[in-house]
Design a protein around this motif. Structure first.
Motif, PDB file in Angstrom:
ATOM      1  N   UNK A 336      77.509  67.699  48.342  1.00 40.56           N
ATOM      2  CA  UNK A 336      76.116  67.563  48.761  1.00 40.56           C
ATOM      3  C   UNK A 336      75.753  66.080  48.806  1.00 40.56           C
ATOM      4  N   UNK A 337      75.228  65.635  49.935  1.00 37.29           N
ATOM      5  CA  UNK A 337      74.796  64.245  50.071  1.00 37.29           C
ATOM      6  C   UNK A 337      73.283  64.164  49.890  1.00 37.29           C
ATOM      7  N   UNK A 343      73.744  59.428  46.520  1.00 35.04           N
ATOM      8  CA  UNK A 343      74.857  60.024  45.787  1.00 35.04           C
ATOM      9  C   UNK A 343      75.522  61.111  46.624  1.00 35.04           C
ATOM     10  N   UNK A 344      76.821  61.261  46.414  1.00 36.89           N
ATOM     11  CA  UNK A 344      77.542  62.420  46.910  1.00 36.89           C
ATOM     12  C   UNK A 344      77.894  63.258  45.691  1.00 36.89           C
ATOM     13  N   UNK A 345      77.352  64.473  45.635  1.00 32.36           N
ATOM     14  CA  UNK A 345      77.588  65.361  44.499  1.00 32.36           C
ATOM     15  C   UNK A 345      78.714  66.331  44.847  1.00 32.36           C
ATOM     16  N   UNK A 365      77.807  66.002  56.692  1.00 30.45           N
ATOM     17  CA  UNK A 365      79.207  65.892  56.292  1.00 30.45           C
ATOM     18  C   UNK A 365      80.018  66.938  57.061  1.00 30.45           C
ATOM     19  N   UNK A 366      81.244  66.570  57.434  1.00 34.90           N
ATOM     20  CA  UNK A 366      82.164  67.519  58.057  1.00 34.90           C
ATOM     21  C   UNK A 366      83.528  67.391  57.388  1.00 34.90           C
ATOM     22  N   UNK A 367      84.101  68.528  57.010  1.00 37.04           N
ATOM     23  CA  UNK A 367      85.424  68.542  56.373  1.00 37.04           C
ATOM     24  C   UNK A 367      86.492  68.502  57.456  1.00 37.04           C
TER      25      UNK A 367
END
Length: 399
Positions: A336-337, A343-345, A365-367
């Motif tokens: 989670x951004x 932060x990136x959690x 975000x993309x995986x």
């Protein structure tokens, strides 16, 4: 020792541990974790044929273009990132040209890739191209209201030029005998490409659906303000040479009493589904909810790249973090951004969440499943002058 003293000592010890971890380059433990919600409260209704007759009529008049056709006519250059992002696991990236980088009317939001669309075989190429796709919204002048939305297709392959092309998103209107189209004035905060279908988050509705095999060609002879039909064969689109018409709508509903806010979405190819998350505030917001956000997973119809006519969520979470602009999930792991926290959690049900320092103005975000090489997380920045699109190794952010 009093209860107050014991609590003070425990709190001090925790803070020292967190500080030591950050100095050592390790992530800090997040103070709270997501909690489960009843997934059955959240449903989707899918209509992929909403505009079938209009789209058939538009294609007959305008003609269609393939993704390869579009990229052969790409007319903007991407450039190397010049900002120092200072991110662990940084892998690669680019920035947009100066027009897009500095625009005060158009803002990048969502990100997806051809790896989402087709997976990692054949290098993740769709119609012969390995692509990064970014969604944008455009305002009526600097600081104005949202007037339209678009996508940008960026070639990401050594065998193709470092170029990109903009495509306007449009909604079909009119009748089958006199078809037309108009702008789609949405925030386009998240986007996911799966098979031929492109899913774009529509904050209050759910998702709008587009078909990447139905790109239409338009005339660029009009003015920047002209949109739609001029006569039987001439259609303008703010000088865009290509438009992508909506084919359907994925409508969200809930029995929870509080409608979902579709702020961002992402594709999970490991468990074929779209995950969404809400942008909310702690307090004091007038444009966004002031409450804890939620993240929800909606599965695709088995073995298809489409949703069933009716879909029930398979996972729902209440989140402890606010101002979320990005979400991703893969193999029961979540990211989670928070643009508010920078932060990136990272979280998985098997352990406590971790918090990593992230970029300013981070968005979706993309995986990226990278086959035999380390998998990546692609993301981007929204602030004017710093519109970087970048990838980091996901292993650097998995706690």
């Amino acid at each position: 020792m009093s209860i107050h003293a014991r609590l003070l000592r425990a709190t001090t010890a925790l803070m020292l541990c967190v500080s030591a971890a950050m100095v050592a380059g390790r992530p800090a433990l997040a103070a709270a974790a997501p909690t489960s919600l009843p997934a059955g409260q959240f449903t989707l209704t899918a209509d992929y044929d909403q505009f079938s007759a209009l789209n058939t009529a538009l294609a007959a008049r305008l003609g269609t273009a393939t993704v390869s056709d579009v990229m052969e006519n790409a007319n903007h250059s991407r450039w190397a990132i010049t900002d120092s992002l200072n991110l662990p696991g940084y892998s690669t990236g680019f920035r947009f040209d100066d027009e897009d980088r500095n625009s005060c009317t158009s803002f990048p939001q969502g990100i997806t890739t051809s790896r989402d669309a087709v997976g990692s075989p054949n290098g993740g190429r769709y119609d012969g191209h390995q692509l990064i796709l970014v969604s944008w919204y455009t305002m009526r002048g600097c600081g104005g209201s949202t007037s339209r939305s678009r996508i940008t297709l960026v070639d990401w392959d050594a065998t193709h030029p470092k170029r990109y092309r903009k495509i306007l998103l449009v909604e079909p209107t009119g009748t089958a005998s006199v078809p037309n189209f108009t702008d789609i004035p949405i925030h386009a905060g998240g986007v996911s490409w799966y098979g031929d279908h492109l899913y774009v988050a529509d904050t209050v509705r759910g998702m709008r659906v587009f078909d990447m095999t139905r790109i239409l060609k338009t005339s660029t002879a009009g003015t920047a303000d002209q949109i739609g039909r001029q006569n039987d064969t001439t259609y303008y689109a703010h000088n865009y040479a290509y438009v992508l018409p909506q084919v359907g709508t994925i409508t969200a509903a809930t029995t929870s009493g509080t409608a979902l806010v579709w702020s961002t979405i992402s594709l999970d190819r490991a468990d074929p589904s779209i995950v969404m998350a809400e942008y909310t505030c702690t307090s004091g917001c007038t444009r966004y909810p002031n409450r804890a956000p939620r993240a929800v997973r909606f599965p695709f119809d088995p073995n298809l790249t489409t949703f069933a006519a009716g879909t029930t969520a398979t996972e729902a979470l209440r989140l402890p973090w606010r101002r979320l602009n990005g979400v991703a999930a893969h193999d029961h792991r979540w990211w989670f951004n928070s643009s508010g926290d920078k932060k990136l959690y990272y979280w998985t049900p098997a352990r406590a969440p971790s918090a990593y320092n992230w970029v300013t103005g981070g968005e979706s975000i993309s995986y990226w499943d990278n086959g035999t090489r380390p998998d990546l997380l692609w993301s981007l920045q929204e602030p004017m002058g710093h519109r970087n699109v970048f990838a980091v190794q996901e292993a650097a952010y998995d706690g």
